[in-house]
Design a protein around this motif. Structure first.
Motif, PDB file in Angstrom:
ATOM      1  N   MET A  80       0.816  -1.213   0.000  1.00 48.09           N
ATOM      2  CA  MET A  80       0.000   0.000   0.000  1.00 48.09           C
ATOM      3  C   MET A  80       0.849   1.262   0.000  1.00 48.09           C
ATOM      4  N   VAL A  81       1.884   1.291   0.830  1.00 52.56           N
ATOM      5  CA  VAL A  81       2.661   2.536   0.939  1.00 52.56           C
ATOM      6  C   VAL A  81       3.600   2.741  -0.243  1.00 52.56           C
ATOM      7  N   THR A  82       3.921   1.682  -0.973  1.00 56.87           N
ATOM      8  CA  THR A  82       4.803   1.829  -2.141  1.00 56.87           C
ATOM      9  C   THR A  82       4.024   1.922  -3.449  1.00 56.87           C
ATOM     10  N   ALA A  83       2.702   1.785  -3.398  1.00 56.49           N
ATOM     11  CA  ALA A  83       1.891   1.867  -4.610  1.00 56.49           C
ATOM     12  C   ALA A  83       1.830   3.307  -5.108  1.00 56.49           C
ATOM     13  N   PRO A  84       1.709   3.498  -6.427  1.00 57.74           N
ATOM     14  CA  PRO A  84       1.509   4.853  -6.955  1.00 57.74           C
ATOM     15  C   PRO A  84       0.248   5.478  -6.361  1.00 57.74           C
ATOM     16  N   PRO A  85       0.191   6.795  -6.237  1.00 58.31           N
ATOM     17  CA  PRO A  85      -0.986   7.456  -5.649  1.00 58.31           C
ATOM     18  C   PRO A  85      -2.262   7.112  -6.416  1.00 58.31           C
ATOM     19  N   ILE A  86      -3.346   6.937  -5.671  1.00 61.66           N
ATOM     20  CA  ILE A  86      -4.628   6.600  -6.309  1.00 61.66           C
ATOM     21  C   ILE A  86      -5.639   7.723  -6.178  1.00 61.66           C
ATOM     22  N   GLY A  87      -5.258   8.835  -5.555  1.00 65.42           N
ATOM     23  CA  GLY A  87      -6.208   9.935  -5.383  1.00 65.42           C
ATOM     24  C   GLY A  87      -7.126   9.687  -4.211  1.00 65.42           C
ATOM     25  N   SER A  88      -8.426   9.592  -4.466  1.00 65.52           N
ATOM     26  CA  SER A  88      -9.406   9.450  -3.395  1.00 65.52           C
ATOM     27  C   SER A  88      -9.905   8.018  -3.306  1.00 65.52           C
ATOM     28  N   PHE A  89     -10.753   7.789  -2.299  1.00 63.96           N
ATOM     29  CA  PHE A  89     -11.365   6.482  -2.087  1.00 63.96           C
ATOM     30  C   PHE A  89     -12.821   6.578  -2.531  1.00 63.96           C
ATOM     31  N   PRO A  90     -13.169   6.048  -3.706  1.00 65.25           N
ATOM     32  CA  PRO A  90     -14.549   6.171  -4.188  1.00 65.25           C
ATOM     33  C   PRO A  90     -15.526   5.395  -3.317  1.00 65.25           C
ATOM     34  N   VAL A  91     -16.654   6.018  -3.020  1.00 67.39           N
ATOM     35  CA  VAL A  91     -17.655   5.401  -2.151  1.00 67.39           C
ATOM     36  C   VAL A  91     -18.151   4.055  -2.693  1.00 67.39           C
ATOM     37  N   PRO A  92     -18.380   3.891  -4.008  1.00 68.43           N
ATOM     38  CA  PRO A  92     -18.830   2.580  -4.494  1.00 68.43           C
ATOM     39  C   PRO A  92     -17.861   1.448  -4.178  1.00 68.43           C
ATOM     40  N   ALA A  93     -16.587   1.759  -4.033  1.00 64.04           N
ATOM     41  CA  ALA A  93     -15.617   0.717  -3.703  1.00 64.04           C
ATOM     42  C   ALA A  93     -15.862   0.158  -2.305  1.00 64.04           C
ATOM     43  N   PHE A  94     -16.486   0.938  -1.442  1.00 64.88           N
ATOM     44  CA  PHE A  94     -16.882   0.446  -0.129  1.00 64.88           C
ATOM     45  C   PHE A  94     -18.219  -0.279  -0.182  1.00 64.88           C
ATOM     46  N   LEU A  95     -19.164   0.270  -0.930  1.00 66.36           N
ATOM     47  CA  LEU A  95     -20.523  -0.273  -0.938  1.00 66.36           C
ATOM     48  C   LEU A  95     -20.615  -1.590  -1.701  1.00 66.36           C
ATOM     49  N   ILE A  96     -19.900  -1.716  -2.814  1.00 67.34           N
ATOM     50  CA  ILE A  96     -20.066  -2.892  -3.666  1.00 67.34           C
ATOM     51  C   ILE A  96     -19.695  -4.186  -2.949  1.00 67.34           C
TER      52      ILE A  96
END
Length: 326
Positions: free
Chosen positions: A51-67
């Protein structure tokens, strides 16, 4: 397809190595200790580093939590009632079928496969979706089954909710969340990724070294876990119908439902989040389902059968899903 087998195939060779080692008694005896090392040290550090070495992903989209919560939860409930209605032999197997058909091996399988297929940018997304998925099942199933079992054994003397929570439910939540090293390391990684917090090198470097042991050792442990699962299957008494329902739900229905749920939100999710959600949904049944079913249902044979069959068939289904994504 061949390219995807080249990515995923080596992981199955490690599983086969673990399975072969399981014929030796000392390796079978060492399985609990090896699993303990993976759970408490190797897997948390691997996920943190990814996670800490991954390229930046910006924000955390809400559907990624809901799905993962909505789709997987609805499948688990639906599979429970479908199994209950499949005949008298299947009815007592409804709970373990529901668990094994929806609780995937998102840690040992899903995260490394997501990174291997999508790229290192999948690290943060896979870690977050893994945390959501495990929070749902590692709390939900033990809590529900504990409450049901308490009601079934009360013998006319109902146990108050406060007593049930204090004595039996709260320890489950505490163990699954507050004392879970995977969740603690994911929480730390989220702080590093989404805030200005930086961990010093003398912390990150040994953590990364420990994390390098996670994937091969975790897959080796999956191979070892197939032995007690197969012993449970060979003992007999497991109906074919719930095995087929659980395996089909895990490898076919859940990925399709997740893909269907992802489509309307694809522009918002992007290829990384969408790909991670589908790959994690396509993973075979988790080794934890066997342990949970043994503890909370009193019989892990059905969960073991779905674990073995889904793991074997995922050698075909996972490359197909990965090829579809690319």
């Amino acid at each position: 397809m061949l390219e995807m087998l080249g990515t995923i195939g080596p992981m199955f060779l490690i599983i086969l190595t673990g399975f072969a080692a399981g014929f030796v008694r000392r390796f079978r005896a060492a399985a609990p200790n090896l699993n303990g090392f993976v759970f408490y040290f190797a897997l948390p550090t691997f996920i943190y580093t990814a996670m800490v070495t991954a390229p930046p992903i910006g924000s955390f989209p809400v559907p990624a939590f809901l799905i993962p919560v909505v789709v997987t939860g609805l499948l688990a409930v639906g599979l429970y009632y479908v199994t209950r209605s499949a005949g008298s032999a299947s009815k007592p197997m409804a709970a373990p079928t529901s668990l094994a058909g929806s609780f995937g091996n998102v840690g040992y399988f899903g995260i490394p496969i997501s990174i291997g297929v999508i790229g290192p940018e999948a690290g943060v997304a896979a870690g977050i979706v893994h945390m959501i998925h495990n929070a749902l099942f590692m709390n939900g199933y033990p809590l529900v089954r504990t409450a049901v079992n308490a009601a079934a054994t009360s013998e006319g003397a109902p146990v108050g909710f406060s007593q049930l929570w204090r004595e039996r439910l709260w320890p489950i939540v505490k163990r699954a969340l507050l004392l879970n090293p995977v969740f603690l390391f994911i929480a730390l990684a989220l702080l590093v990724v989404f805030t200005a917090l930086e961990m010093p090198a003398f912390f990150n470097e040994p953590v990364a070294m420990l994390g390098q042991t996670a994937v091969p050792l975790a897959l080796f442990c999956v191979g070892l876990a197939l032995h007690p699962a197969l012993e449970g299957v060979r003992s007999g008494g497991v109906p074919v119908t719930p095995i087929a329902l659980g395996t089909g739900a895990k490898l076919v229905i859940l990925p399709l439902l997740t893909w269907t749920a992802v489509l309307p939100f694809y522009d918002h999710l992007g290829p990384v989040w969408a790909g991670v959600l589908i790959v994690l949904a396509a993973t075979p049944s988790s080794t934890t389902v066997f342990l949970f079913s043994e503890e909370y249902d009193g019989d892990g044979r059905l969960a073991a059968a779905i674990l073995v069959l889904s793991t074997a068939l995922s050698l075909v289904t996972l490359p197909l899903v990965a090829e579809f994504l690319l």
